[in-house]
Design an enzyme around this catalytic site. Structure first.
Site, mmCIF file in Angstrom:
data_model
loop_
_atom_site.group_PDB
_atom_site.id
_atom_site.type_symbol
_atom_site.label_atom_id
_atom_site.label_comp_id
_atom_site.label_asym_id
_atom_site.label_seq_id
_atom_site.Cartn_x
_atom_site.Cartn_y
_atom_site.Cartn_z
ATOM 1 N N GLY A 244 0.764 -1.247 0.000
ATOM 2 C CA GLY A 244 0.000 0.000 0.000
ATOM 3 C C GLY A 244 0.788 1.286 0.000
ATOM 4 O O GLY A 244 0.208 2.363 -0.202
ATOM 5 N N GLU A 278 3.959 -6.672 1.888
ATOM 6 C CA GLU A 278 3.550 -7.028 0.521
ATOM 7 C C GLU A 278 3.567 -5.813 -0.403
ATOM 8 O O GLU A 278 2.549 -5.470 -1.006
ATOM 9 C CB GLU A 278 2.129 -7.624 0.549
ATOM 10 C CG GLU A 278 1.970 -8.852 1.426
ATOM 11 C CD GLU A 278 0.511 -9.307 1.561
ATOM 12 O OE1 GLU A 278 -0.400 -8.631 1.007
ATOM 13 O OE2 GLU A 278 0.277 -10.331 2.211
ATOM 14 N N PRO A 279 4.693 -5.127 -0.534
ATOM 15 C CA PRO A 279 4.709 -3.934 -1.384
ATOM 16 C C PRO A 279 4.642 -4.281 -2.865
ATOM 17 O O PRO A 279 5.253 -5.247 -3.317
ATOM 18 C CB PRO A 279 6.074 -3.310 -1.055
ATOM 19 C CG PRO A 279 6.933 -4.489 -0.727
ATOM 20 C CD PRO A 279 6.026 -5.453 -0.003
ATOM 21 N N GLY A 280 3.892 -3.495 -3.614
ATOM 22 C CA GLY A 280 3.831 -3.652 -5.062
ATOM 23 C C GLY A 280 4.314 -2.382 -5.725
ATOM 24 O O GLY A 280 5.464 -2.249 -6.138
ATOM 25 N N ARG A 281 3.409 -1.391 -5.752
ATOM 26 C CA ARG A 281 3.647 -0.140 -6.473
ATOM 27 C C ARG A 281 4.973 0.531 -6.125
ATOM 28 O O ARG A 281 5.695 0.986 -7.017
ATOM 29 C CB ARG A 281 2.494 0.818 -6.156
ATOM 30 C CG ARG A 281 2.497 2.077 -6.965
ATOM 31 C CD ARG A 281 1.448 3.070 -6.469
ATOM 32 N NE ARG A 281 0.202 2.475 -6.080
ATOM 33 C CZ ARG A 281 -0.901 2.430 -6.849
ATOM 34 N NH1 ARG A 281 -0.887 2.958 -8.040
ATOM 35 N NH2 ARG A 281 -2.006 1.866 -6.404
ATOM 36 N N ARG A 317 -5.103 2.839 -16.153
ATOM 37 C CA ARG A 317 -5.210 3.626 -14.919
ATOM 38 C C ARG A 317 -5.845 5.012 -15.112
ATOM 39 O O ARG A 317 -6.692 5.409 -14.319
ATOM 40 C CB ARG A 317 -3.850 3.771 -14.223
ATOM 41 C CG ARG A 317 -3.199 2.440 -13.840
ATOM 42 C CD ARG A 317 -2.016 2.613 -12.892
ATOM 43 N NE ARG A 317 -2.469 3.045 -11.594
ATOM 44 C CZ ARG A 317 -2.405 4.275 -11.152
ATOM 45 N NH1 ARG A 317 -1.868 5.228 -11.881
ATOM 46 N NH2 ARG A 317 -2.869 4.567 -9.963
ATOM 47 N N TYR A 321 -9.263 4.964 -12.951
ATOM 48 C CA TYR A 321 -9.212 5.645 -11.645
ATOM 49 C C TYR A 321 -9.149 7.156 -11.761
ATOM 50 O O TYR A 321 -8.963 7.835 -10.745
ATOM 51 C CB TYR A 321 -7.972 5.197 -10.858
ATOM 52 C CG TYR A 321 -7.764 3.715 -10.785
ATOM 53 C CD1 TYR A 321 -8.658 2.900 -10.096
ATOM 54 C CD2 TYR A 321 -6.675 3.124 -11.408
ATOM 55 C CE1 TYR A 321 -8.455 1.533 -10.032
ATOM 56 C CE2 TYR A 321 -6.465 1.753 -11.337
ATOM 57 C CZ TYR A 321 -7.362 0.967 -10.658
ATOM 58 O OH TYR A 321 -7.161 -0.375 -10.590
ATOM 59 N N CYS A 348 -12.442 2.497 -29.601
ATOM 60 C CA CYS A 348 -13.760 3.085 -29.837
ATOM 61 C C CYS A 348 -14.525 3.270 -28.529
ATOM 62 O O CYS A 348 -15.529 2.604 -28.286
ATOM 63 C CB CYS A 348 -14.532 2.215 -30.801
ATOM 64 S SG CYS A 348 -13.627 2.016 -32.319
ATOM 65 N N TYR A 377 0.984 -1.664 -12.209
ATOM 66 C CA TYR A 377 -0.402 -1.738 -12.698
ATOM 67 C C TYR A 377 -0.525 -1.140 -14.096
ATOM 68 O O TYR A 377 -1.532 -0.519 -14.435
ATOM 69 C CB TYR A 377 -1.364 -1.074 -11.699
ATOM 70 C CG TYR A 377 -1.217 -1.639 -10.300
ATOM 71 C CD1 TYR A 377 -1.620 -2.935 -10.016
ATOM 72 C CD2 TYR A 377 -0.621 -0.895 -9.281
ATOM 73 C CE1 TYR A 377 -1.451 -3.472 -8.751
ATOM 74 C CE2 TYR A 377 -0.445 -1.423 -8.012
ATOM 75 C CZ TYR A 377 -0.874 -2.714 -7.760
ATOM 76 O OH TYR A 377 -0.698 -3.253 -6.500
HETATM 77 N N1 LLP Z 1 -1.371 -7.087 -0.889
HETATM 78 C C1 LLP Z 1 -2.657 -7.228 -1.233
HETATM 79 C C2 LLP Z 1 -3.480 -8.225 -0.549
HETATM 80 C C3 LLP Z 1 -3.210 -6.411 -2.233
HETATM 81 O O1 LLP Z 1 -4.496 -6.537 -2.565
HETATM 82 C C4 LLP Z 1 -2.389 -5.441 -2.883
HETATM 83 C C5 LLP Z 1 -2.934 -4.572 -3.928
HETATM 84 C C6 LLP Z 1 -1.034 -5.355 -2.508
HETATM 85 C C7 LLP Z 1 -0.562 -6.176 -1.493
HETATM 86 C C8 LLP Z 1 -0.065 -4.382 -3.143
HETATM 87 O O2 LLP Z 1 -0.447 -3.066 -2.947
HETATM 88 P P1 LLP Z 1 0.524 -1.863 -3.381
HETATM 89 O O3 LLP Z 1 1.771 -1.924 -2.520
HETATM 90 O O4 LLP Z 1 0.851 -2.032 -4.817
HETATM 91 O O5 LLP Z 1 -0.274 -0.654 -3.123
HETATM 92 N N2 LLP Z 1 -4.721 -1.296 -9.822
HETATM 93 C C9 LLP Z 1 -4.684 -0.270 -8.800
HETATM 94 C C10 LLP Z 1 -4.087 -0.794 -7.495
HETATM 95 C C11 LLP Z 1 -4.790 -2.014 -6.961
HETATM 96 C C12 LLP Z 1 -4.148 -2.588 -5.726
HETATM 97 C C13 LLP Z 1 -4.762 -3.889 -5.368
HETATM 98 N N3 LLP Z 1 -4.151 -4.563 -4.276
HETATM 99 C C14 LLP Z 1 -3.935 0.936 -9.355
HETATM 100 O O6 LLP Z 1 -3.489 0.892 -10.488
HETATM 101 O O7 LLP Z 1 -3.800 1.944 -8.674
#
Ligand code: LLP
Length: 423
Positions: A244, A278-281, A317, A321, A348, A377
């Site tokens: 997050g 659990e970092p993603g972004r 995105r 969003y 289209c 994403y």
């Molecule tokens: N863990 C869980 C259980 C999650 O559902 C998510 C993201 C993450 C970790 C990673 O979150 P992050 O660190 O990336 O914020 N498509 C959207 C974001 C959706 C996030 C969904 N869950 C966007 O493009 O902003």
């Protein structure tokens, strides 16, 4: 004068480079549109994030959904990271990229029996269970295989992450997790199950958070629960705080990984618990850009459009969003004026845009634009709508580049389709 918001992509003599490679040269080599990732930025972010938790026993699990290319997963695995997955497909990707099963945690509200079996056979570290029904099914599937399933319950802490409603996941009206009020009873049920081993507690409150406070609030809720669980005779060994942490797209100033980690580490250290993140972004977002070529420019009743060869299927995105992503010309034209334009794609749908009412330097057909902060994403949410093959992905490393995903072909899109006799 436009300046990129991040270092991996920077102008040299008026040309936008990814590390040591001119994006215009890349466009000639691989065609457009394409995603481009910086090896240095990704590596540094992974190392920086992980190091921020060094004082605690911890495991940083890259959230695969943010960017799931095998090369990127391999890069993360080689830097000691584990993975957060949400499907059997993501599990297969992690294993193909060389991940150790013991570093994989499995989240998501809709795991199927087949996916549970696949993950149990692989020997993953933990299932983040999101409902009583899922717990029952997991116990049954593990029993059929004669194994024990390691489990954390995903608790919904009901804190407001103050982010976009589509990406806030830890409030009581969201579909995610088990209410923190029901958690103790559900843990007791889990602890009594023959094929379940309780190992942890989990939450994830949302994405693109730009302050630490909501994470601290969620942590407090979880720690209070850990104490209640201990009193009820249920021990957990790890605490999974989800992902997050936000990034800078425009004017945001999110905490750095160290600013995020420090207060969390302080509170967790005395508990002796292992922490999972659990970092993603934050690991990949600013390390990627998306390059597209201008096809046409036009003006309708005073409104100006820049029509590019990329659409909402390639990068969803902005339309999904209302997300702002910076757009830079690959060749800077200091002598040209700026105009307010919509940057739109060939699809289209009126929702097919990359930017609306954006001030952009005048660009001409054939020129290139780079959409910044597209590493998270971006490709992973791409579709093939309008029978548009998904684009190429490239990783730049110093002066070199690697094609890490070939552009799809129309033939590959049609493979598997059949026209029945007499249709
Ligand atoms: N863990 C869980 C259980 C999650 O559902 C998510 C993201 C993450 C970790 C990673 O979150 P992050 O660190 O990336 O914020 N498509 C959207 C974001 C959706 C996030 C969904 N869950 C966007 O493009 O902003």
């Amino acid at each position: 004068m436009v300046t990129p918001t991040m270092e991996p992509f920077a102008y040299r003599d008026g040309r936008l480079f990814a590390e040591g490679v001119d994006l215009a040269d890349l466009a000639l080599a691989v065609g457009t549109p394409f995603y481009c990732y910086s090896h240095a930025h990704l590596s540094e972010q992974a190392e920086r994030f992980d190091a921020a938790f060094a004082k605690l026993p911890h495991l940083t699990c890259f959230s695969v959904k943010a960017c799931s290319n095998l090369a990127i997963l391999a890069l993360m695995a080689r830097r000691g990271l584990g993975f957060d997955i949400v499907s059997g497909g993501e599990l297969a990707r992690c294993l193909a990229a060389g991940a150790a099963p013991a570093t994989i945690v499995y989240s998501g509200v809709g795991k199927t029996a087949a996916e549970m079996k696949q993950a149990l056979e692989a020997g993953i570290r933990c299932f983040n269970v999101e409902s009583p029904g899922e717990l029952d099914l997991l116990n049954q599937v593990a029993g059929e295989l004669g194994v024990t399933a390691p489990v954390a319950l995903r608790v919904n802490p009901d804190v407001d992450p103050q982010t976009h409603p589509y990406i806030s996941t830890g409030m009581k009206e969201n579909k995610f997790g088990i209410s923190h009020r029901e958690a103790v009873a559900e843990y007791q049920r889990a602890a009594a199950m023959a094929n379940i081993e309780v190992v942890g507690i989990d939450c994830h409150i949302g994405s693109q958070l730009t302050s630490v406070q909501p994470f601290l609030d969620a942590l407090d809720r979880l720690l209070a629960l850990v104490a209640q669980l201990a009193a009820a005779g249920v021990t957990v060994r790890h605490l999974d705080l989800g992902g997050g942490l936000g990034i800078r797209y425009r004017a945001e100033s999110p905490p750095t990984p160290a600013e995020y980690a420090t207060p969390l580490v302080e509170r967790i250290l005395p508990t002796g618990l292992t922490v999972i993140l659990e970092p993603g972004r934050v690991l990949v977002g600013n390390g990627g850009c998306f390059v597209t070529r201008v096809l046409y420019t036009k003006e309708n009743d005073g409104k100006r459009f820049v029509i590019v060869d990329a659409g909402m299927n390639d990068l969803v995105r902005p339309t999904l969003y209302g997300a702002y992503q910076e757009i830079l010309p690959v060749a800077a034209h200091a002598e040209r004026p700026n105009r307010i334009v919509d940057v739109v794609g060939p699809i289209c749908e009126s929702g097919d845009f990359l930017a609306r009412s954006r001030e952009l330097v005048v660009v001409r057909p054939g020129e290139l634009l780079a959409v910044m902060s597209a590493g998270a994403y971006g490709f992973s949410m791409a579709s093939t709508y309008n029978t548009r093959p998904r684009v190429a992905e490239v990783m730049v490393q110093g002066e070199r580049y690697h094609l890490i995903r070939e552009r799809e072909t129309v033939a590959s899109l049609m493979a598997g389709e059949h026209i029945p006799e007499g249709v």
